[in-house]
Design an enzyme around this catalytic site. Structure first.
Site, mmCIF file in Angstrom:
data_model
loop_
_atom_site.group_PDB
_atom_site.id
_atom_site.type_symbol
_atom_site.label_atom_id
_atom_site.label_comp_id
_atom_site.label_asym_id
_atom_site.label_seq_id
_atom_site.Cartn_x
_atom_site.Cartn_y
_atom_site.Cartn_z
ATOM 1 C CE LYS A 17 -0.241 -5.917 25.478
ATOM 2 N NZ LYS A 17 -1.189 -6.739 26.239
ATOM 3 C CB THR A 64 2.157 -8.894 27.602
ATOM 4 O OG1 THR A 64 0.766 -9.011 27.915
ATOM 5 C CG2 THR A 64 2.772 -10.285 27.521
ATOM 6 C CG HIS A 267 3.636 -10.105 -14.548
ATOM 7 N ND1 HIS A 267 4.973 -10.168 -14.849
ATOM 8 C CD2 HIS A 267 3.383 -11.193 -13.763
ATOM 9 C CE1 HIS A 267 5.512 -11.251 -14.289
ATOM 10 N NE2 HIS A 267 4.561 -11.877 -13.622
#
Length: 309
Positions: A17, A64, A267
């Site tokens: 799950k 689950t 950057h």
């Protein structure tokens, strides 16, 4: 993955799950303060449920939905505050001990960074705000008690406005980047470190041990990145700074076996503007264009010689 051979094929499988969200509040602190944690839990079970795949027989499957409910039940059982690592171990131990079919449980948890607020210099008893970086853990526990535990940080954004450069790199006909000894260094750190504890029986029993260790590792990483408050420390490359950060963690914490760092180079580009009439903006280490893509991608793992990350 759980591996079985069937009908002349090799089957690798697991089930679980994912993204079970749970919050737990502890209100019984002696100082009257409340504590809240919010976790996103993912569970994978390696289990002997071959017949579910080959015959449609679900009799060996842990549903689950049961895994989801177990997260809430175990959170309720934690009457005292626990670290995210200890909760992951608690869940993994439950699944590997309760179900005969389960040979290994893998539990991943991400903790949302709720931070206590201060008002007029006084910390609030029950007020919190959302922070930035997230505390993570992965616990892999086998039925035998064999353990692999990893903690980490996601989204730790850091920046320094000087004491950074990059020069002496390979040049060819496609190279346009100039050498520099003065630039902004910015990154968003993803870090993970594996503990040396190899058995569930060897885990420290000190309450909130792993929470304290997480905070200390984070401090070492950021302190090494920035350097001393007044003079800082020069960074000749992201690679060099990454190595120093990982090395300092290993030297500082003997129970950490390996450190992995991912540090994209975000950057800040110098702004120079002109038109036919002349200069509009002349860059003098002051005006930049912040960017996050494309970015440099730097990552490395540093481990003790006997360790496997």
């Amino acid at each position: 993955m759980m591996e079985k051979q069937t009908e002349g094929f090799k089957l690798e499988q697991r089930h679980g799950k994912a993204r079970v969200r749970v919050a737990r509040v502890w209100r019984n602190k002696p100082d009257g303060r409340h504590v809240i944690v919010e976790w996103c839990v993912s569970i994978s079970l390696l289990s002997d449920c071959l017949t579910a795949y080959t015959r449609g027989d679900n009799s060996d499957i842990v549903a689950t939905d049961t895994m989801k409910n177990t997260v809430y039940a175990k959170a309720k059982e934690c009457v005292e505050q626990v670290s995210v690592e200890d909760f992951a171990v608690l869940l993994a131990k439950h699944f590997t001990s309760l179900y005969q079919q389960v040979t290994c449980a893998i539990v991943n948890i991400v903790e949302k960074p709720w931070e206590r607020v201060s008002i007029d210099g006084e910390t609030h008893e029950h007020g919190f705000k959302l922070g930035s970086e997230r505390h993570t853990t992965e616990v892999i526990l086998e039925k035998s008690g064999a353990l692999r535990m990893t903690s980490g940080i996601e989204g730790l954004a850091v920046l320094k406005t000087t004491k950074s450069g990059f020069e002496g790199f390979i040049r060819d006909k496609y190279t346009a980047l100039p050498d520099t000894r003065e630039r902004i260094l910015a990154t968003e750190i993803t870090a993970s470190w594996r503990y040396l504890y190899e058995s569930i029986f060897s885990i420290p029993q000190k309450p909130l041990y792993f929470t304290e260790r997480y905070l200390n590792v984070k401090k070492v990483l950021t302190d090494t990145f920035y350097g001393p408050p007044k003079e800082g420390i020069y960074s000749p490359s992201v690679q060099s700074t990454l190595y120093d950060m990982a090395k300092t963690v290993l030297k500082s914490f003997p129970d950490i076996a390996a450190v992995q760092l991912k540090m994209p180079n975000l950057h800040f580009l110098p702004v120079n503007l002109s038109n036919k009439d002349g200069t509009i903006v002349k860059f003098e280490d002051d005006v930049y264009v912040p960017t996050d893509e494309p970015h440099g991608s730097i990552q490395a793992t540093l481990s003790r010689l006997w360790s496997k990350m």
